[in-house]
Design a protein around this motif. Structure first.
Motif, PDB file in Angstrom:
ATOM      1  N   ASP A   1     -18.556  -9.501 -21.030  1.00  0.00           N
ATOM      2  CA  ASP A   1     -18.182 -10.084 -19.742  1.00  0.00           C
ATOM      3  C   ASP A   1     -16.737 -10.574 -19.766  1.00  0.00           C
ATOM      4  OD1 ASP A   1     -18.927 -11.126 -17.047  1.00  0.00           O
ATOM      5  OD2 ASP A   1     -18.476 -13.047 -18.006  1.00  0.00           O
ATOM      6  N   LYS A   2     -16.295 -11.119 -20.907  1.00  0.00           N
ATOM      7  CA  LYS A   2     -14.952 -11.705 -20.985  1.00  0.00           C
ATOM      8  C   LYS A   2     -13.883 -10.685 -21.338  1.00  0.00           C
ATOM      9  CE  LYS A   2     -12.269 -15.431 -23.133  1.00  0.00           C
ATOM     10  NZ  LYS A   2     -12.289 -16.609 -24.038  1.00  0.00           N
ATOM     11  N   TYR A   3     -14.193  -9.760 -22.251  1.00  0.00           N
ATOM     12  CA  TYR A   3     -13.164  -8.864 -22.782  1.00  0.00           C
ATOM     13  C   TYR A   3     -13.311  -7.399 -22.358  1.00  0.00           C
ATOM     14  CZ  TYR A   3     -12.180 -12.801 -25.869  1.00  0.00           C
ATOM     15  OH  TYR A   3     -11.859 -14.050 -26.370  1.00  0.00           O
ATOM     16  N   GLY A   4     -14.412  -7.063 -21.731  1.00  0.00           N
ATOM     17  CA  GLY A   4     -14.661  -5.669 -21.419  1.00  0.00           C
ATOM     18  C   GLY A   4     -15.394  -4.997 -22.572  1.00  0.00           C
ATOM     19  N   VAL A   5     -16.011  -3.853 -22.292  1.00  0.00           N
ATOM     20  CA  VAL A   5     -16.892  -3.214 -23.271  1.00  0.00           C
ATOM     21  C   VAL A   5     -16.133  -2.793 -24.529  1.00  0.00           C
ATOM     22  CG1 VAL A   5     -18.524  -1.337 -23.667  1.00  0.00           C
ATOM     23  CG2 VAL A   5     -18.363  -2.378 -21.413  1.00  0.00           C
TER      24      VAL A   5
ATOM     25  N   ILE B   1     -16.739  -4.544 -28.306  1.00  0.00           N
ATOM     26  CA  ILE B   1     -17.369  -3.838 -29.427  1.00  0.00           C
ATOM     27  C   ILE B   1     -16.404  -3.728 -30.601  1.00  0.00           C
ATOM     28  CG2 ILE B   1     -18.322  -1.609 -30.163  1.00  0.00           C
ATOM     29  CD1 ILE B   1     -19.572  -1.386 -27.390  1.00  0.00           C
ATOM     30  N   GLU B   2     -15.125  -3.497 -30.322  1.00  0.00           N
ATOM     31  CA  GLU B   2     -14.132  -3.478 -31.394  1.00  0.00           C
ATOM     32  C   GLU B   2     -14.024  -4.839 -32.063  1.00  0.00           C
ATOM     33  OE1 GLU B   2     -11.081  -0.038 -29.676  1.00  0.00           O
ATOM     34  OE2 GLU B   2     -10.650  -2.173 -29.346  1.00  0.00           O
TER      35      GLU B   2
ATOM     36  N   TRP C   1     -16.487  -6.893 -32.564  1.00  0.00           N
ATOM     37  CA  TRP C   1     -17.695  -7.202 -33.346  1.00  0.00           C
ATOM     38  C   TRP C   1     -17.457  -6.745 -34.787  1.00  0.00           C
ATOM     39  CZ3 TRP C   1     -22.913  -4.177 -33.334  1.00  0.00           C
ATOM     40  CH2 TRP C   1     -23.869  -4.904 -34.081  1.00  0.00           C
ATOM     41  N   VAL C   2     -16.976  -7.644 -35.594  1.00  0.00           N
ATOM     42  CA  VAL C   2     -16.548  -7.293 -36.952  1.00  0.00           C
ATOM     43  C   VAL C   2     -17.432  -7.907 -38.035  1.00  0.00           C
ATOM     44  CG1 VAL C   2     -14.150  -6.844 -36.335  1.00  0.00           C
ATOM     45  CG2 VAL C   2     -14.868  -9.193 -36.844  1.00  0.00           C
ATOM     46  N   GLY C   3     -18.431  -8.668 -37.647  1.00  0.00           N
ATOM     47  CA  GLY C   3     -19.333  -9.262 -38.636  1.00  0.00           C
ATOM     48  C   GLY C   3     -19.955  -8.247 -39.574  1.00  0.00           C
ATOM     49  N   PRO C   4     -20.414  -7.081 -39.070  1.00  0.00           N
ATOM     50  CA  PRO C   4     -20.997  -6.084 -39.970  1.00  0.00           C
ATOM     51  C   PRO C   4     -20.014  -5.550 -41.014  1.00  0.00           C
ATOM     52  CG  PRO C   4     -21.670  -5.664 -37.711  1.00  0.00           C
ATOM     53  CD  PRO C   4     -20.624  -6.722 -37.660  1.00  0.00           C
ATOM     54  N   LEU C   5     -18.712  -5.767 -40.789  1.00  0.00           N
ATOM     55  CA  LEU C   5     -17.703  -5.315 -41.749  1.00  0.00           C
ATOM     56  C   LEU C   5     -17.476  -6.328 -42.858  1.00  0.00           C
ATOM     57  CD1 LEU C   5     -15.058  -3.858 -39.250  1.00  0.00           C
ATOM     58  CD2 LEU C   5     -16.908  -2.664 -40.418  1.00  0.00           C
ATOM     59  N   GLY C   6     -18.185  -7.467 -42.806  1.00  0.00           N
ATOM     60  CA  GLY C   6     -18.077  -8.465 -43.863  1.00  0.00           C
ATOM     61  C   GLY C   6     -17.059  -9.548 -43.598  1.00  0.00           C
ATOM     62  N   THR C   7     -16.625  -9.707 -42.346  1.00  0.00           N
ATOM     63  CA  THR C   7     -15.656 -10.746 -42.011  1.00  0.00           C
ATOM     64  C   THR C   7     -16.327 -12.122 -41.959  1.00  0.00           C
ATOM     65  OG1 THR C   7     -16.009 -10.358 -39.651  1.00  0.00           O
ATOM     66  CG2 THR C   7     -14.217  -9.143 -40.714  1.00  0.00           C
ATOM     67  N   ASP C   8     -15.505 -13.156 -41.886  1.00  0.00           N
ATOM     68  CA  ASP C   8     -16.043 -14.520 -41.914  1.00  0.00           C
ATOM     69  C   ASP C   8     -16.753 -14.896 -40.614  1.00  0.00           C
ATOM     70  OD1 ASP C   8     -15.066 -14.996 -44.504  1.00  0.00           O
ATOM     71  OD2 ASP C   8     -13.096 -15.548 -43.724  1.00  0.00           O
ATOM     72  N   GLN C   9     -16.260 -14.366 -39.484  1.00  0.00           N
ATOM     73  CA  GLN C   9     -16.905 -14.638 -38.194  1.00  0.00           C
ATOM     74  C   GLN C   9     -17.468 -13.341 -37.616  1.00  0.00           C
ATOM     75  OE1 GLN C   9     -13.318 -15.622 -38.251  1.00  0.00           O
ATOM     76  NE2 GLN C   9     -13.894 -17.521 -39.279  1.00  0.00           N
ATOM     77  N   ASP C  10     -18.475 -13.462 -36.764  1.00  0.00           N
ATOM     78  CA  ASP C  10     -19.131 -12.288 -36.195  1.00  0.00           C
ATOM     79  C   ASP C  10     -18.233 -11.514 -35.243  1.00  0.00           C
ATOM     80  OD1 ASP C  10     -21.540 -12.785 -37.549  1.00  0.00           O
ATOM     81  OD2 ASP C  10     -22.191 -14.187 -35.998  1.00  0.00           O
ATOM     82  N   PHE C  11     -17.446 -12.246 -34.440  1.00  0.00           N
ATOM     83  CA  PHE C  11     -16.543 -11.629 -33.474  1.00  0.00           C
ATOM     84  C   PHE C  11     -15.163 -12.241 -33.612  1.00  0.00           C
ATOM     85  CE2 PHE C  11     -20.738 -10.979 -31.792  1.00  0.00           C
ATOM     86  CZ  PHE C  11     -20.701  -9.753 -31.151  1.00  0.00           C
ATOM     87  N   GLN C  12     -14.139 -11.401 -33.612  1.00  0.00           N
ATOM     88  CA  GLN C  12     -12.764 -11.885 -33.716  1.00  0.00           C
ATOM     89  C   GLN C  12     -11.915 -11.206 -32.651  1.00  0.00           C
ATOM     90  OE1 GLN C  12     -11.479 -11.133 -37.754  1.00  0.00           O
ATOM     91  NE2 GLN C  12     -12.748 -12.760 -38.625  1.00  0.00           N
ATOM     92  N   PHE C  13     -11.158 -12.042 -31.914  1.00  0.00           N
ATOM     93  CA  PHE C  13     -10.251 -11.551 -30.890  1.00  0.00           C
ATOM     94  C   PHE C  13      -8.888 -12.213 -31.082  1.00  0.00           C
ATOM     95  CE2 PHE C  13     -14.573 -11.472 -29.163  1.00  0.00           C
ATOM     96  CZ  PHE C  13     -14.683 -10.122 -28.830  1.00  0.00           C
TER      97      PHE C  13
ATOM     98  N   ASP D   1     -26.446   1.704 -22.753  1.00  0.00           N
ATOM     99  CA  ASP D   1     -26.367   2.018 -21.324  1.00  0.00           C
ATOM    100  C   ASP D   1     -25.095   1.424 -20.712  1.00  0.00           C
ATOM    101  OD1 ASP D   1     -28.788   3.326 -21.510  1.00  0.00           O
ATOM    102  OD2 ASP D   1     -29.966   1.637 -20.749  1.00  0.00           O
ATOM    103  N   ILE D   2     -24.714   0.236 -21.166  1.00  0.00           N
ATOM    104  CA  ILE D   2     -23.492  -0.398 -20.663  1.00  0.00           C
ATOM    105  C   ILE D   2     -22.272   0.419 -21.082  1.00  0.00           C
ATOM    106  CG2 ILE D   2     -22.008  -2.447 -20.854  1.00  0.00           C
ATOM    107  CD1 ILE D   2     -24.570  -4.113 -21.186  1.00  0.00           C
ATOM    108  N   ILE D   3     -22.301   0.941 -22.300  1.00  0.00           N
ATOM    109  CA  ILE D   3     -21.192   1.755 -22.800  1.00  0.00           C
ATOM    110  C   ILE D   3     -21.045   3.021 -21.967  1.00  0.00           C
ATOM    111  CG2 ILE D   3     -20.348   3.076 -24.789  1.00  0.00           C
ATOM    112  CD1 ILE D   3     -21.806   1.049 -26.581  1.00  0.00           C
ATOM    113  N   SER D   4     -22.133   3.493 -21.416  1.00  0.00           N
ATOM    114  CA  SER D   4     -22.161   4.664 -20.539  1.00  0.00           C
ATOM    115  C   SER D   4     -21.804   5.934 -21.297  1.00  0.00           C
ATOM    116  CB  SER D   4     -21.223   4.436 -19.342  1.00  0.00           C
ATOM    117  OG  SER D   4     -21.366   5.466 -18.394  1.00  0.00           O
ATOM    118  N   ASN D   5     -20.785   6.671 -20.818  1.00  0.00           N
ATOM    119  CA  ASN D   5     -20.512   8.008 -21.357  1.00  0.00           C
ATOM    120  C   ASN D   5     -19.349   8.062 -22.336  1.00  0.00           C
ATOM    121  OD1 ASN D   5     -22.561   9.246 -19.786  1.00  0.00           O
ATOM    122  ND2 ASN D   5     -21.205   9.219 -18.001  1.00  0.00           N
ATOM    123  N   ASP D   6     -18.906   6.927 -22.845  1.00  0.00           N
ATOM    124  CA  ASP D   6     -17.806   6.905 -23.810  1.00  0.00           C
ATOM    125  C   ASP D   6     -18.358   7.232 -25.196  1.00  0.00           C
ATOM    126  OD1 ASP D   6     -15.743   6.234 -25.615  1.00  0.00           O
ATOM    127  OD2 ASP D   6     -14.910   4.773 -24.208  1.00  0.00           O
ATOM    128  N   ALA D   7     -18.235   8.486 -25.622  1.00  0.00           N
ATOM    129  CA  ALA D   7     -18.839   8.936 -26.881  1.00  0.00           C
ATOM    130  C   ALA D   7     -18.244   8.232 -28.084  1.00  0.00           C
ATOM    131  CB  ALA D   7     -18.675  10.452 -27.020  1.00  0.00           C
TER     132      ALA D   7
END
Length: 311
Positions: free
Chosen positions: A152-156, A160-161, A163-175, A235-241
């Motif tokens: 809602d705040k940054y756009g899809v 998603i870019e 969302w870095v927590g799965p990469l082992g960063t200290d925070q789940d999301f970084q902007f 579904d929110i991502i739609s057709n962006d492969a």
């Protein structure tokens, strides 16, 4: 390129027993990646390098080698020894190429590719393990934060870019301007666990998002499963492969596997609480600890931080 396009490359390569065959994956990529089959007909990701990077040891799932070439370069080879994991191998290939696409120095890019492979190697080793209920709830908490706040705040794309927590960063999301850490707890829980001294350490103010989640009946109109939650984001991502591939990579790196029966359990979001983590927020951070303290975790009382609550 998408993971589907990458997987298609292996389908068109002729397999010759005793001979390594290869096909360049992306001619525009700054590094020389090839889809190939090795001399034993195993799927292989091959990277031509003019340096010999420090490589990890081979595992049961992936054989790692650096073969010297006649031109003085090296063929860095990652051979898949467990064919049941080929879909994961396609994802590995896509992610390693994606994270090195914008590099300006080949040597830096090669070392970055190897470093990224090490993260995936851990995922391959754990690929047969099922996520615990706690891990499933944790992932649900992060996906709710992604869906309800970050998109809602940054756009899809940026969400998603970020969302870095799965990469082992200290925070789940970084902007650029802030960060977010998600915690999933039951409705009655009065504390959250902070898993490291680095989790709340940043030069920027951030946010602690507490999602209160409970198991519920599938008949509950507000119920959802991990599978339905991930599908809603697709579904929110739609057709962006490309973006779908990136989201898929993040899920896999977290430990997501659609065959896990935990994903069919029904949950309900009771409430979402947002707390500002500023300089005054009660926390333990690495920079203020004695160097002799190596590691640790701690718990924060939720009632005690209501002064920082935003919603």
């Amino acid at each position: 390129m998408t993971t589907t396009e990458i997987s298609d490359l292996w389908k068109v390569i002729s397999v010759n027993t005793g001979v390594t065959t290869a096909r360049r994956i992306d001619a525009e990529h700054p590094l020389d990646f090839f889809a190939s089959y090795d001399e034993e007909n195993r799927m292989q990701l091959l990277l031509i390098s003019d340096i010999l990077p420090v490589l990890p040891n081979s595992s049961k799932q992936i054989l790692v080698r650096a073969n010297p070439r006649n031109d003085g370069k090296f063929a860095i080879c990652f051979s898949l020894t467990d064919s049941a994991l080929k879909e994961l191998f396609f994802s590995l290939t896509w992610d390693i190429m994606n994270c090195t696409y914008d590099i300006s120095d080949r040597h830096v890019g090669i070392n970055k590719a190897v470093s990224r492979f090490k993260k995936w190697q851990k995922m391959f080793a754990a690929s047969k393990d099922k996520m615990s209920s706690t891990q499933v709830k944790g992932l649900i908490g992060e996906l709710i934060l992604l869906r309800d706040i970050c998109i809602d705040k940054y756009g899809v794309k940026k969400a998603i870019e970020g969302w870095v927590g799965p990469l082992g960063t200290d925070q789940d999301f970084q902007f650029d301007d802030t960060w977010y850490e998600a915690k999933a707890v039951s409705a009655s829980m009065d504390k959250v666990n902070i898993s490291s001294f680095e989790q709340f350490e940043s030069d920027k103010d951030g946010f602690l998002i507490v999602n209160r989640i409970e198991n519920t009946s599938p008949l509950d109109p507000d119920s959802f499963t991990l599978k339905t939650l991930t599908q809603r984001i697709y579904d929110i991502i739609s057709n962006d492969a490309d973006l779908k591939s990136l989201f898929h990579m993040r899920l896999i790196l977290y430990g997501y596997n659609e065959t896990d029966d935990h994903y069919d359990e029904s949950y309900k979001l009771i409430a979402t609480e947002k707390y500002l983590v500023d300089e005054a927020f009660p926390k333990i951070i690495r920079s203020k600890l004695d160097a002799s303290i190596c590691d640790g975790s701690y718990e924060i009382s939720i009632p005690a931080i209501q002064g920082w609550r935003i919603v």
